[in-house]
Design an enzyme around this catalytic site. Sequence first.
Site, mmCIF file in Angstrom:
data_model
loop_
_atom_site.group_PDB
_atom_site.id
_atom_site.type_symbol
_atom_site.label_atom_id
_atom_site.label_comp_id
_atom_site.label_asym_id
_atom_site.label_seq_id
_atom_site.Cartn_x
_atom_site.Cartn_y
_atom_site.Cartn_z
ATOM 1 N N TYR A 103 2.141 -11.584 -4.249
ATOM 2 C CA TYR A 103 2.227 -12.470 -5.138
ATOM 3 C C TYR A 103 2.993 -14.141 -5.645
ATOM 4 O O TYR A 103 3.460 -14.456 -6.691
ATOM 5 C CB TYR A 103 3.123 -10.752 -6.605
ATOM 6 C CG TYR A 103 1.238 -10.388 -7.122
ATOM 7 C CD1 TYR A 103 0.568 -10.991 -7.622
ATOM 8 C CD2 TYR A 103 2.190 -9.292 -6.944
ATOM 9 C CE1 TYR A 103 -0.693 -10.682 -8.025
ATOM 10 C CE2 TYR A 103 1.022 -8.433 -7.955
ATOM 11 C CZ TYR A 103 0.118 -8.615 -7.905
ATOM 12 O OH TYR A 103 -1.381 -8.355 -8.906
ATOM 13 N N GLU A 189 -0.750 16.565 2.992
ATOM 14 C CA GLU A 189 -1.832 15.391 2.685
ATOM 15 C C GLU A 189 -1.385 14.675 1.403
ATOM 16 O O GLU A 189 -1.177 13.587 0.706
ATOM 17 C CB GLU A 189 -3.474 15.114 3.040
ATOM 18 C CG GLU A 189 -3.937 13.959 2.854
ATOM 19 C CD GLU A 189 -5.541 14.235 2.981
ATOM 20 O OE1 GLU A 189 -5.834 15.000 3.317
ATOM 21 O OE2 GLU A 189 -6.164 13.237 2.532
#
Lengths: 366, 479
Positions: A103, A189
């Site tokens: 940013y 996961e």
Amino acid sequence: MEGKRSSSERSVLLRKIREFTRTIVEDLSNGRSPIVLIDRFRNYCTNPNAICYCSTDLLNGKETLTLRRESHVHRLDVLLRVLLIVQKLLQENRHGSKRDIYYMHPSVFSEQSVVDRAINDICILMQCSRHNLNVVSVGKGLVMGWIRFLENRRKFDCINRPNMAHPIPVHVEEVKDIVSVARYILVVEKESVFERLANDQFCNANRCIVITGRGYPDIPTRRFLRLLIDKLCLPTYCLVDCDPYGFDILTTYRFGSMQMAYDAKYLRCPEVCWLGAFPSDSEKYCLPQQCLLPLTAQDRKKIEAMLNRCYLQREVPKWRLELELMLQRGVKFEIEALSVHSLSFLSKEYIPSKIQELCSESEFTV
Amino acid sequence: MEFASVHAICLHFISSAIQRCRLSRELCRLSVILKCSPPSDHLVLRISISDTGVGSCLEEFRDLKFSREGIGAEKWDGVLSVRTTSICDNEVYHYQLNLKESASARRLTRLPSNPKNGVKFSGTEVFFSIFESVEVLLPEINAFFQKMLVLRIPNVAYEVVVEHEDASGSRCENLFLANEPYPPPFSASNLERLKSGLEDYVLKHGNNSNKKCGSCFPSLECVKAGSGIACCTEDHRNAGRMMEAIIVISEISETTSCCFRTCGAKSEVFYFKDFSPSAISPSSMKALTSIDWRSYGLTLASIVNQGGHALLEWEGLPPYAHIDIVLHCYHEHKVMIPSVGQKTQLDRNLIKRAVKLAFDDLKEKHAGVLLSAHALKICSYAPDLAKTMAGLILSSDDSGFQEECFSLFGLQFQGVGGEIVEDCIKEKIISIIEMNDRKSHQRSEEVAPFLFRDDCLQELELQEEEYEEGEDASSPLDI
């Protein structure tokens, strides 16, 4: 490349940055076209039958950035901008996230991956790991179970409530005083599976540590897992979806990612055993047909590409056979599909039975 | 050799006269006198083309053919009167040529000579009469000499005189002197003369003015010239054949666009053959078309052959910029008699090489001019790169390092602001991009090294890289 964080380490890095800058300044002042050489690393090649050196972490050629090509100049522009930010972070001993960096010049960077690549380039140039640059990621991983540790001065007492999720600390290098009575580490996961296990009080019934990277694991999750394995020497199991992405995430834990190949030796966990779900589980656990999804064209392409990774044939040929089987059957399924029989099937039956299997057939994972 | 018009044959005789003057190496005068008959006399124009060059051996008249289709009997009867004498002759020979006759015995008639009475001189006069208005012929002849001035042949002065044989007996003269006001030294090469001639031509608005236009070109910086010369060395038959190219880029001051040339953004390519303006051949047009203009940052919108002149139209050229190009093909060691014979392939290759060398010369001498589109894109990164580099130096907490960088750039450490450092770095980056651009042009000429150019290797790397990224594209690791 790993090392203790200290002011002397920062000053070494700052010196390296100055040397890099000075080389460019010298080239410019002498009217020479600056050349930036970036070592290339890879953790696998795509010729499974070749005699390769992918497992040795040796560098694999160099990339040359010059002022001759527009793509190179853009990459240099991004690299120097990120380097300037890193220099400031190190000088002021502050930390910034990759997103913060993005940013700062969003129109130039255009997307996060451009910044990520520049950070990787800088790590390679400065021969360091990302956290050495004082660049951190917003923590994504979660941990629960029979473990207690300190990060800086903050206490993470998971043992107190073993089924409560704690964020994995961002500054893994600050983690110390690890205490655990766990028998194994379970890596899952997905966050949904992590929550299922928490709801089922899995850690009450099983003395273990459960970790999730919530999809592809970030660096702190992988470094934290690596730290636990190094310090606690516990067997480590990994539970992923039976689809190409699940398999890829599994290989990321075990072998590291291509993007971070330069740092793979500090990030990979060769001890990780694949717990499931295997393509053969659909028959073994009588999954109904509606739980099986056909592989898409993209899935097939991804599997075919992964089958060529040299480390599968060399180090885990059985994993490769399972992956081939997935392609042959043409179907995939999620871990949650195992809950079709009962909600607690995963925690009460599937995981304990798989761990039991692995313990008795330990050679399967190797 | 056949001619399409009386203008063409007239310019041919002038070209022959120029060759005789060049051969003489003495200061020479070339006069074209046009005598206009009174209106009652059916617009007969008597043309005398005389020069003080070496005498004529009549060779240049041997191959001339009178073409009824081209010129037409109503314009000219095909009869020429030629007087000529060489420096060693004792008399001035006088011939009459009838170009309509094909049998050589009837074609040439020798007329009584005039004695020179011991005076040493040489020269030739070609005289003929045509039915044509002087207003039609004169602009062509003037334009011819205006172009001739571009060659800056040092030993020849040209004059065009128009005499009216009516009651007024008016007479007007037009002098074309190649050597004013600052002539190149006599020792200057043809290429140097051509360059200075084209610069002058541009500064004088196409030699339409007697002096350089100070309002359009307030400084010499407005005109940038480059020259290139290609020579045929391999082919024995054509060894010594030269092609010179001059390119001038001029920028007219925006405030005084009133005298901007009529051809606007288009460039007329002047083509000289053996020291005379000549029509451009189709093969030369092809050569111009096949030049890689883009590598010099130019976009060719169109190329047309307008009455033997090549007109190049550009796309995206700044509104007040203009490009002038001159090509001159001649033989280094021989003085050629004008002919229409073309060595097409050879000329094409020579043109391409000479133009390329002229562009490279221009780029070498004038920084920032004619950067390729590719280099311009890379240059657009220079300000950002410079800013970041300056940031890396100025924000460092190591003053020793800062001092060292300042000294490498040749800057004073104390009292120099960030902008100066940034500008200095930007300048250096741009000059390196320009240097790379020049080198890439030079390199593109060499075929063998191209096989091992790092670009090729990098292309392979790039493909591999993209494949890798593609494979991992769906794995947003490390976020």
